[in-house]
Motif scaffolding. Structure first.
Motif, PDB file in Angstrom:
ATOM      1  N   LEU A  54       1.405  -1.020   0.212  1.00 60.19           N
ATOM      2  CA  LEU A  54       0.163   0.348  -0.371  1.00 60.19           C
ATOM      3  C   LEU A  54       0.704   1.077   0.290  1.00 60.19           C
ATOM      4  CD1 LEU A  54      -2.622  -1.004   2.162  1.00 60.19           C
ATOM      5  CD2 LEU A  54      -2.914  -0.840  -0.077  1.00 60.19           C
ATOM      6  N   GLN A  55       1.573   1.624   0.519  1.00 63.88           N
ATOM      7  CA  GLN A  55       3.037   2.520   0.903  1.00 63.88           C
ATOM      8  C   GLN A  55       3.333   3.024  -1.132  1.00 63.88           C
ATOM      9  OE1 GLN A  55       5.576   1.948   3.806  1.00 63.88           O
ATOM     10  NE2 GLN A  55       4.288   2.337   5.576  1.00 63.88           N
ATOM     11  N   LYS A  56       3.818   1.817  -1.374  1.00 64.88           N
ATOM     12  CA  LYS A  56       4.331   1.789  -2.763  1.00 64.88           C
ATOM     13  C   LYS A  56       2.841   2.001  -3.585  1.00 64.88           C
ATOM     14  CE  LYS A  56       8.842   0.461  -2.633  1.00 64.88           C
ATOM     15  NZ  LYS A  56       9.681   1.546  -3.422  1.00 64.88           N
ATOM     16  N   GLY A  57       1.623   2.066  -3.389  1.00 66.22           N
ATOM     17  CA  GLY A  57       0.734   1.986  -4.081  1.00 66.22           C
ATOM     18  C   GLY A  57       0.102   1.119  -5.509  1.00 66.22           C
TER      19      GLY A  57
END
Length: 101
Positions: free
Chosen positions: A48-51
């Motif tokens: 999720l942090q990397k999208g």
């Protein structure tokens, strides 16, 4: 009559009472299941942090979206080599391993 503070127990006390002490089969299964859950949660958060979507991560690693989903949800245990691919190839990170005694 017990006060509220007398009814409070620690997480370790709860696990000892309901799953047995460390070293017993049921407690070992609980702890192992937690480790799988924790690894899946870390992968999910990093993705999720990397999208990225699960499908995008799967494509980078050479696996399927459903496999990534099962790992993230703690349903499937990832082999070390697969975990390394997910972290390094898929997420661009570095996998660190340590041994505690």
């Amino acid at each position: 009559m017990k006060t509220n503070n007398e009814r409070i127990i620690s997480l370790d006390q709860f696990k000892d009472k309901h799953f047995g002490v460390l070293g017993t089969p049921s407690r070992n299964a609980l702890e192992l299941g937690y480790e799988h859950f924790k690894i899946g949660a870390m992968i999910h958060e990093a993705r999720l942090q990397k999208g990225m979507t699960q499908e995008e991560l799967a494509l980078k690693v050479g696996t399927t979206k459903s496999y990534i989903s099962r790992i993230e949800n703690g349903v499937k245990e990832a082999r070390f080599s697969t975990l390394q691919k997910i972290v390094e190839l898929g997420l661009g990170g570095q996998l660190e391993v340590s041994i505690k005694m």
